[in-house]
Enzyme design. Structure first.
Site, PDB file in Angstrom:
ATOM      1  N   ASP A  70      -8.401   1.744  -1.216  1.00  0.00           N
ATOM      2  CA  ASP A  70      -8.210   2.139   0.143  1.00  0.00           C
ATOM      3  C   ASP A  70      -7.993   0.974   1.508  1.00  0.00           C
ATOM      4  OD1 ASP A  70      -8.451   2.476   3.355  1.00  0.00           O
ATOM      5  OD2 ASP A  70      -9.755   4.693   2.689  1.00  0.00           O
ATOM      6  N   VAL A  71      -6.960   0.549   2.087  1.00  0.00           N
ATOM      7  CA  VAL A  71      -7.191  -1.296   2.452  1.00  0.00           C
ATOM      8  C   VAL A  71      -7.913  -0.896   3.800  1.00  0.00           C
ATOM      9  CG1 VAL A  71      -4.918  -1.796   1.851  1.00  0.00           C
ATOM     10  CG2 VAL A  71      -5.308  -0.128   3.640  1.00  0.00           C
ATOM     11  N   ASN A  93       1.751  -4.259   1.217  1.00  0.00           N
ATOM     12  CA  ASN A  93       2.565  -3.288   1.748  1.00  0.00           C
ATOM     13  C   ASN A  93       1.949  -1.654   2.325  1.00  0.00           C
ATOM     14  OD1 ASN A  93       5.140  -1.708   0.747  1.00  0.00           O
ATOM     15  ND2 ASN A  93       3.985  -0.859  -0.996  1.00  0.00           N
ATOM     16  N   TYR A 120       3.039   1.852  16.502  1.00  0.00           N
ATOM     17  CA  TYR A 120       3.495   0.925  14.682  1.00  0.00           C
ATOM     18  C   TYR A 120       3.538  -0.054  15.144  1.00  0.00           C
ATOM     19  CZ  TYR A 120       6.156   0.637  10.615  1.00  0.00           C
ATOM     20  OH  TYR A 120       6.652   0.661   9.305  1.00  0.00           O
ATOM     21  N   THR A 159      12.553   5.985   1.706  1.00  0.00           N
ATOM     22  CA  THR A 159      11.414   6.749   1.297  1.00  0.00           C
ATOM     23  C   THR A 159      10.580   8.006   2.266  1.00  0.00           C
ATOM     24  OG1 THR A 159      10.397   5.236   2.887  1.00  0.00           O
ATOM     25  CG2 THR A 159      10.232   3.885   0.875  1.00  0.00           C
TER      26      THR A 159
HETATM   27  N1  LIG Z   1      10.375   3.116   5.103  1.00  0.00           N
HETATM   28  C1  LIG Z   1      10.508   1.990   6.063  1.00  0.00           C
HETATM   29  O1  LIG Z   1      11.652   2.618   6.934  1.00  0.00           O
HETATM   30  C2  LIG Z   1       9.953   0.904   6.652  1.00  0.00           C
HETATM   31  C3  LIG Z   1      10.934   0.279   7.114  1.00  0.00           C
HETATM   32  C4  LIG Z   1       9.913  -1.026   8.102  1.00  0.00           C
HETATM   33  C5  LIG Z   1       8.407  -1.224   7.370  1.00  0.00           C
HETATM   34  N2  LIG Z   1       8.129  -0.759   6.138  1.00  0.00           N
HETATM   35  C6  LIG Z   1       6.473  -1.038   5.706  1.00  0.00           C
HETATM   36  O2  LIG Z   1       6.636  -1.124   4.478  1.00  0.00           O
HETATM   37  C7  LIG Z   1       5.296  -0.512   4.190  1.00  0.00           C
HETATM   38  C8  LIG Z   1       6.201   0.393   3.094  1.00  0.00           C
HETATM   39  O3  LIG Z   1       6.145   1.707   3.313  1.00  0.00           O
HETATM   40  P1  LIG Z   1       7.385   2.543   2.611  1.00  0.00           P
HETATM   41  O4  LIG Z   1       8.188   3.085   3.111  1.00  0.00           O
HETATM   42  O5  LIG Z   1       7.276   2.627   0.784  1.00  0.00           O
HETATM   43  O6  LIG Z   1       6.015   4.291   2.938  1.00  0.00           O
HETATM   44  P2  LIG Z   1       5.623   5.170   1.888  1.00  0.00           P
HETATM   45  O7  LIG Z   1       5.074   5.682   2.928  1.00  0.00           O
HETATM   46  O8  LIG Z   1       6.379   5.347   0.707  1.00  0.00           O
HETATM   47  O9  LIG Z   1       4.663   4.477   1.046  1.00  0.00           O
HETATM   48  C9  LIG Z   1       3.392   3.509   2.045  1.00  0.00           C
HETATM   49  C10 LIG Z   1       2.270   3.886   0.498  1.00  0.00           C
HETATM   50  O10 LIG Z   1       1.172   3.332   1.166  1.00  0.00           O
HETATM   51  C11 LIG Z   1      -0.219   3.920   1.410  1.00  0.00           C
HETATM   52  N3  LIG Z   1      -0.917   4.368   1.757  1.00  0.00           N
HETATM   53  C12 LIG Z   1      -1.547   4.290   3.001  1.00  0.00           C
HETATM   54  N4  LIG Z   1      -2.330   4.705   3.724  1.00  0.00           N
HETATM   55  C13 LIG Z   1      -3.057   3.873   3.317  1.00  0.00           C
HETATM   56  C14 LIG Z   1      -4.497   3.004   2.210  1.00  0.00           C
HETATM   57  N5  LIG Z   1      -5.751   3.071   3.140  1.00  0.00           N
HETATM   58  N6  LIG Z   1      -4.643   2.010   1.495  1.00  0.00           N
HETATM   59  C15 LIG Z   1      -4.381   2.307   0.581  1.00  0.00           C
HETATM   60  N7  LIG Z   1      -2.486   2.605   0.580  1.00  0.00           N
HETATM   61  C16 LIG Z   1      -2.041   2.971   2.098  1.00  0.00           C
HETATM   62  C17 LIG Z   1       0.278   5.071   0.908  1.00  0.00           C
HETATM   63  O11 LIG Z   1      -0.536   5.960   0.064  1.00  0.00           O
HETATM   64  C18 LIG Z   1       1.791   5.785  -0.061  1.00  0.00           C
HETATM   65  O12 LIG Z   1       2.035   5.224  -0.990  1.00  0.00           O
HETATM   66  C19 LIG Z   1       4.393   0.199   4.534  1.00  0.00           C
HETATM   67  O13 LIG Z   1       3.856  -1.359   5.285  1.00  0.00           O
HETATM   68  C20 LIG Z   1       5.639  -0.003   6.080  1.00  0.00           C
HETATM   69  O14 LIG Z   1       5.211   0.077   6.908  1.00  0.00           O
HETATM   70  C21 LIG Z   1       8.811   0.556   5.909  1.00  0.00           C
END
Ligand SMILES: NC(=O)c1ccc[n+]([C@@H]2O[C@H](COP(=O)([O-])OP(=O)(O)OC[C@H]3O[C@@H](n4cnc5c(N)ncnc54)[C@H](O)[C@@H]3O)[C@@H](O)[C@H]2O)c1
Length: 267
Positions: free
Chosen positions: A63-64, A90, A160, A197
Site C-alpha cells: 500500500d503505497v 505507477n 485528480y 484499463t
Molecule cells: N488509464 C488511464 O486513462 C490513465 C491516464 C493517465 C494516467 N494514468 C495513470 O496510470 C497509472 C496506472 O493506471 P491504470 O490505468 O493502470 O489504472 P488501474 O486502476 O487499472 O491500476 C491502478 C493500480 O493501482 C493500484 N493501487 C490503487 N491504490 C493503491 C495503493 N494504495 N497502493 C498500491 N497500489 C494501489 C490498484 O490496485 C491498481 O492495480 C495511474 O497512476 C493512473 O493515474 C492512467
C-alpha cells in the site's frame, strides 16, 4: 533498443492495467520485476502469468501510502534479486468528482495514493537506487505516472488533475535534487491520455455522467471525436514509453515528461 538486461524493477500498482503490462514488457526486455499492489490475489495471478512466460517476478503487498509497506517491499525485492535499478511509481487512483461533490475525505484518499505514494517511493527506494547507480553505466531510474491531466486542466476531475500536476513538478524537482547531489538517478514522468484499463473505464463513466447519460458508448464516441489519432490508448502504448524511459536509450533524459496521448494535448 530499450533493453533492460540484468536490471531489477519495482512497480507499484502493477497487479493490473498499465503497471502489469509494463512488468510484462520489462521482462521481455530482460529485467526481473517486483509487483507491489493492494490487490493481493490479482497481483499473485499476474506474477504467475509472468513466470509461466519464463520471467522472474515476485509479488509484494504494497500500500503505497504506508511507509512500513515500502520498507518491507524493498527488503523483499533486494532479498530476492540483490538490488534495485528501476522504480516505477505507477499506483494511482481516479476520483471522477467535481469540486462541489468531493469531500475532504475523498481528497485525502486521492492525495494519499497519488502524491504521498510517489514521495514515499522516491524517498524509501533512494538508498537502493543510489547503490545500484554506482554499478551502472547510466545510473538508476525512477519513472512516475503522471497524466495529461498533470499538464492541462481537467474539467471533469480537478482534484485528480491537481495531484497529477504535483507528480509532474515533483518529477522535475526530484531529478534536479538527485543531480545536484551527484546521485546518478534519472527521474522522468510519463503522461498518458485516456487508456483502456479499469481506470480508463472510470474516466468514461465520469464523462457519461457529465453528458447526463449512463451510456458509455456515447461517452466513448465523444472522447474519440477529440482524439487526433482516433483511438484510445492501450496499456501497451503506455508501457512501451515506460520501458524506454527505464532503459539506457533514455540516458540523456531527466526531469522530462514523455507525452503518450494520441495527440489530445497538441490542440
Ligand atoms: N488509464 C488511464 O486513462 C490513465 C491516464 C493517465 C494516467 N494514468 C495513470 O496510470 C497509472 C496506472 O493506471 P491504470 O490505468 O493502470 O489504472 P488501474 O486502476 O487499472 O491500476 C491502478 C493500480 O493501482 C493500484 N493501487 C490503487 N491504490 C493503491 C495503493 N494504495 N497502493 C498500491 N497500489 C494501489 C490498484 O490496485 C491498481 O492495480 C495511474 O497512476 C493512473 O493515474 C492512467
Amino acid at each position: 533498443m530499450n533493453r533492460l538486461d540484468g536490471k531489477v524493477a519495482l512497480l507499484s500498482g502493477a497487479a493490473r492495467g498499465i503497471g502489469a503490462e509494463t512488468a510484462r514488457l520489462m521482462i521481455e526486455a530482460g529485467a526481473k520485476v517486483a509487483i507491489g499492489d493492494v490487490l493481493d490475489e490479482r497481483g499473485r495471478e499476474t506474477v504467475r502469468m509472468l513466470e509461466s512466460a519464463g520471467g522472474e517476478a515476485i509479488y509484494t503487498h504494497l500500500d503505497v501510502t504506508r511507509e512500513e509497506d515500502w520498507t518491507a517491499s524493498l527488503s523483499a525485492v533486494i532479498g530476492r534479486f540483490g538490488g534495485l535499478d528501476i522504480l516505477v511509481n505507477n499506483a494511482g487512483v481516479f476520483l471522477g468528482m467535481s469540486i462541489e461533490e468531493a469531500t475532504l475525505a475523498d481528497w485525502h484518499r486521492l492525495c494519499g495514493v497519488n502524491l504521498t505514494g510517489v514521495f514515499l517511493g522516491a524517498k524509501l527506494a533512494l538508498p537502493a537506487l543510489r547503490e545500484s547507480a554506482g554499478r551502472s553505466a547510466h545510473g538508476s531510474v525512477v519513472v512516475n505516472l503522471s497524466s495529461v491531466a498533470g499538464l492541462v486542466g481537467s474539467s471533469g476531475d480537478p482534484l485528480y488533475s491537481m495531484t497529477k500536476g504535483g507528480v509532474t513538478l515533483f518529477t522535475k524537482s526530484a531529478a534536479l535534487e538527485f543531480a545536484r547531489k551527484g546521485y546518478r538517478i534519472r527521474v522522468n514522468s510519463i503522461h498518458p491520455g485516456t487508456t483502456e484499463t479499469d481506470m480508463g473505464d472510470q474516466v468514461l463513466t465520469m464523462r457519461a455522467r457529465n453528458l447526463g447519460t449512463n451510456n458509455l458508448d456515447q461517452a466513448r464516441q465523444q472522447a474519440l471525436a477529440r482524439l487526433p489519432i482516433g483511438r484510445m490508448g492501450t496499456a501497451t502504448d503506455i508501457a512501451k514509453g515506460i520501458v524506454f524511459l527505464a532503459s539506457d536509450d533514455a540516458a540523456f533524459m531527466t526531469g522530462a515528461g514523455l507525452v503518450v496521448d494520441g495527440g489530445i494535448t497538441a490542440q
